[in-house]
Design a protein around this motif. Structure first.
Motif, PDB file in Angstrom:
ATOM      1  N   VAL A  65     -44.138 -29.128  13.451  1.00  0.00           N
ATOM      2  CA  VAL A  65     -45.664 -29.450  12.350  1.00  0.00           C
ATOM      3  C   VAL A  65     -46.121 -28.498  13.324  1.00  0.00           C
ATOM      4  O   VAL A  65     -47.118 -27.365  12.285  1.00  0.00           O
ATOM      5  CB  VAL A  65     -46.224 -30.350  11.878  1.00  0.00           C
ATOM      6  N   CYS A  66     -46.822 -28.397  14.100  1.00  0.00           N
ATOM      7  CA  CYS A  66     -47.383 -27.297  14.895  1.00  0.00           C
ATOM      8  C   CYS A  66     -47.115 -26.107  14.873  1.00  0.00           C
ATOM      9  O   CYS A  66     -47.548 -25.223  14.839  1.00  0.00           O
ATOM     10  CB  CYS A  66     -47.508 -27.457  16.438  1.00  0.00           C
ATOM     11  N   MET A  67     -45.477 -25.733  15.288  1.00  0.00           N
ATOM     12  CA  MET A  67     -45.143 -24.608  15.347  1.00  0.00           C
ATOM     13  C   MET A  67     -45.297 -23.789  13.837  1.00  0.00           C
ATOM     14  O   MET A  67     -45.889 -22.624  13.642  1.00  0.00           O
ATOM     15  CB  MET A  67     -43.378 -24.458  15.499  1.00  0.00           C
ATOM     16  N   LEU A  68     -45.358 -24.626  12.578  1.00  0.00           N
ATOM     17  CA  LEU A  68     -44.912 -24.034  11.733  1.00  0.00           C
ATOM     18  C   LEU A  68     -46.400 -23.735  11.330  1.00  0.00           C
ATOM     19  O   LEU A  68     -47.027 -22.585  10.808  1.00  0.00           O
ATOM     20  CB  LEU A  68     -44.798 -25.418  10.542  1.00  0.00           C
ATOM     21  N   ASP A  72     -47.673 -19.923  10.349  1.00  0.00           N
ATOM     22  CA  ASP A  72     -48.725 -19.912   8.943  1.00  0.00           C
ATOM     23  C   ASP A  72     -49.864 -18.910   9.485  1.00  0.00           C
ATOM     24  O   ASP A  72     -50.772 -17.854   8.639  1.00  0.00           O
ATOM     25  CB  ASP A  72     -49.238 -21.266   8.226  1.00  0.00           C
ATOM     26  N   ILE A  73     -50.460 -19.390  10.322  1.00  0.00           N
ATOM     27  CA  ILE A  73     -51.562 -19.330  10.604  1.00  0.00           C
ATOM     28  C   ILE A  73     -51.582 -17.430  11.049  1.00  0.00           C
ATOM     29  O   ILE A  73     -52.418 -16.447  10.629  1.00  0.00           O
ATOM     30  CB  ILE A  73     -52.498 -19.447  12.023  1.00  0.00           C
ATOM     31  N   THR A  74     -50.248 -16.960  11.993  1.00  0.00           N
ATOM     32  CA  THR A  74     -50.456 -16.156  12.164  1.00  0.00           C
ATOM     33  C   THR A  74     -49.792 -14.593  11.471  1.00  0.00           C
ATOM     34  O   THR A  74     -50.316 -13.761  11.655  1.00  0.00           O
ATOM     35  CB  THR A  74     -49.382 -15.948  13.739  1.00  0.00           C
ATOM     36  N   THR A  75     -48.944 -15.460  10.327  1.00  0.00           N
ATOM     37  CA  THR A  75     -48.739 -14.550   9.624  1.00  0.00           C
ATOM     38  C   THR A  75     -49.546 -14.112   8.477  1.00  0.00           C
ATOM     39  O   THR A  75     -49.487 -12.416   8.204  1.00  0.00           O
ATOM     40  CB  THR A  75     -47.344 -15.040   8.537  1.00  0.00           C
ATOM     41  N   VAL A 116     -37.610 -22.220  12.026  1.00  0.00           N
ATOM     42  CA  VAL A 116     -38.278 -23.583  12.517  1.00  0.00           C
ATOM     43  C   VAL A 116     -38.330 -24.618  10.821  1.00  0.00           C
ATOM     44  O   VAL A 116     -38.076 -25.709  11.049  1.00  0.00           O
ATOM     45  CB  VAL A 116     -40.539 -23.479  11.960  1.00  0.00           C
ATOM     46  N   LEU A 117     -38.079 -24.289  10.091  1.00  0.00           N
ATOM     47  CA  LEU A 117     -38.000 -24.984   8.331  1.00  0.00           C
ATOM     48  C   LEU A 117     -36.092 -25.598   9.054  1.00  0.00           C
ATOM     49  O   LEU A 117     -35.783 -26.840   8.943  1.00  0.00           O
ATOM     50  CB  LEU A 117     -37.620 -23.477   7.138  1.00  0.00           C
ATOM     51  N   VAL A 118     -35.412 -24.829   9.264  1.00  0.00           N
ATOM     52  CA  VAL A 118     -33.664 -25.112   9.805  1.00  0.00           C
ATOM     53  C   VAL A 118     -34.059 -26.507  10.885  1.00  0.00           C
ATOM     54  O   VAL A 118     -33.419 -27.050  10.745  1.00  0.00           O
ATOM     55  CB  VAL A 118     -33.070 -23.800  10.512  1.00  0.00           C
ATOM     56  N   THR A 119     -35.015 -25.975  11.810  1.00  0.00           N
ATOM     57  CA  THR A 119     -35.114 -26.649  12.955  1.00  0.00           C
ATOM     58  C   THR A 119     -35.505 -28.329  12.464  1.00  0.00           C
ATOM     59  O   THR A 119     -35.206 -29.497  12.643  1.00  0.00           O
ATOM     60  CB  THR A 119     -36.269 -26.034  14.346  1.00  0.00           C
ATOM     61  N   MET A 120     -36.353 -28.113  11.295  1.00  0.00           N
ATOM     62  CA  MET A 120     -37.078 -29.553  10.753  1.00  0.00           C
ATOM     63  C   MET A 120     -35.599 -30.123  10.159  1.00  0.00           C
ATOM     64  O   MET A 120     -36.039 -31.472   9.997  1.00  0.00           O
ATOM     65  CB  MET A 120     -37.934 -28.742   9.570  1.00  0.00           C
ATOM     66  N   ALA A 121     -35.234 -29.067   9.359  1.00  0.00           N
ATOM     67  CA  ALA A 121     -33.870 -29.891   8.461  1.00  0.00           C
ATOM     68  C   ALA A 121     -32.848 -30.617   9.339  1.00  0.00           C
ATOM     69  O   ALA A 121     -32.754 -32.279   9.945  1.00  0.00           O
ATOM     70  CB  ALA A 121     -33.025 -29.251   7.633  1.00  0.00           C
ATOM     71  N   PHE A 122     -32.846 -30.489  10.623  1.00  0.00           N
ATOM     72  CA  PHE A 122     -31.966 -30.942  11.999  1.00  0.00           C
ATOM     73  C   PHE A 122     -33.102 -32.127  12.203  1.00  0.00           C
ATOM     74  O   PHE A 122     -32.071 -33.350  12.438  1.00  0.00           O
ATOM     75  CB  PHE A 122     -31.868 -29.803  12.866  1.00  0.00           C
ATOM     76  N   ASP A 123     -33.862 -31.549  13.286  1.00  0.00           N
ATOM     77  CA  ASP A 123     -34.616 -33.263  13.117  1.00  0.00           C
ATOM     78  C   ASP A 123     -34.913 -34.135  12.160  1.00  0.00           C
ATOM     79  O   ASP A 123     -34.578 -35.550  12.450  1.00  0.00           O
ATOM     80  CB  ASP A 123     -36.546 -32.552  12.940  1.00  0.00           C
TER      81      ASP A 123
END
Length: 323
Positions: A65-68, A72-75, A116-123
């Motif tokens: 969630v922090c990586m997301l 989001d902030i930097t983009t 990150v979204l892919v890693t979240m799905a794996f999580d």
């Protein structure tokens, strides 16, 4: 003016005109844009602060969630401050190098966001299908390594985009009808053959998005199969709730992203200002809503955020009364 004057060895200057066709309304348009951006910053920094402060949230799920939140902030920060400068102060000039740097970071960060979204799905897959082994399969160190892989992938895939553009000649028309240096918006200003640049961008978008969506679909396919084996309705509902936040975040990311990718290449019949506004909102609305979605849907994070905000409000009120 000769095209040779605009080769990469001679730095060119471009002009970002903002929202083409709605220049007179820039001030009014900037109000919701600035509001969305400030809310996104506040919400994401709150999540980062609370997760960083609370030891109980130092888990793989909240690290993701922090990586997301960071992406989001930097983009949004890559393009929104400059867009507001265009709207408020009419500061439209940007150098070729500045344009290419913005383009690289912008597209690299969106690629990292997808990873990150892919890693979240794996999580979520591990949490539901292998709950007893979750802590051994997914650790903070492994999540950090997966994040590093996503970063390296983004650099390798995105770096050729500005590199190809830097080798193209640019003619006298250096007006970019956009609020930021979008890949195709800049490529269309070149006097040279942009076929390679155009095809690379299109293929890259579908390869990255296609690969990531395939992995996400595979994860959720295995999750659905596992849920069918569970007879308990309550357990199914609990499992669905753990995935709902991630599903909502994906719906905010991928369909609009696909629209933005295709609009520039097949934009007949679409007014330019529609595409520009949609492109901006694509990178403003999700960063604003993502932390809210995870805050509402994730009980543990929601309770910690509410506790922090309540404590902070009480402290401020006490300080105000005593002052």
């Amino acid at each position: 003016m000769a095209a040779s004057n605009f080769t990469p060895s001679h730095p060119s200057t471009f002009i970002l005109i903002g929202i083409s066709g709605l220049e007179d309304a820039h001030i009014w348009i900037s109000i919701p844009f600035a509001t969305f951006y400030l809310i996104a910053l506040l919400a994401n920094f709150t999540v980062l602060f609370v997760v960083g402060k609370e030891q109980t949230l130092h888990k793989p799920m909240y690290l993701l969630v922090c990586m997301l939140a960071l992406t989001d902030i930097t983009t949004s920060t890559i393009f929104m401050p400059r867009s507001l400068c265009i709207f408020w102060f009419n500061l439209k000039i940007i150098t070729l190098s500045g344009c290419l740097i913005q383009m690289f970071f912008f597209h690299a960060l969106t690629t990292i966001h997808s990873a990150v979204l892919v890693t979240m799905a794996f999580d979520r897959y591990v949490a539901i299908c292998n709950p007893l082994r979750y802590t051994t399969i997914l650790t903070n160190a492994k999540i950090a390594k997966l994040g590093l892989v996503g970063l390296i992938r983004a650099i390798l895939f995105i770096f050729p985009i500005p590199l190809i553009l830097s080798r193209l000649p640019f003619c006298s028309n250096r007006i970019i009808p956009h609020t930021y240096c979008d890949h195709m918006a800049v490529a269309k200003l070149s006097c040279g053959d942009i076929t390679i640049s155009k095809m690379y961008g299109l293929v890259l978008a579908f390869v990255v998005m296609g690969f990531d969506l395939t992995l996400i679909a595979l994860s959720y396919g295995l999750i659905i199969r596992a849920l069918h084996r569970i007879s308990s309705k309550k357990a199914n509902q609990k499992a669905f709730n753990t995935c709902s936040a991630h599903i909502l975040v994906m719906l905010l990311a991928y369909p609009p992203g696909l629209f933005s990718t295709l609009a520039y290449r097949f934009s007949q019949g679409i007014a330019p200002y529609v595409h520009i506004i949609m492109s901006n909102l694509l990178f403003l609305i999700p960063p604003m809503l993502n932390p809210i979605i995870y805050g509402v849907k994730t009980k543990e994070l929601r309770e910690k955020v509410v506790t922090y905000l309540s404590t902070r409000s009480w402290t401020l009120a006490t300080d105000f009364k005593t002052s």
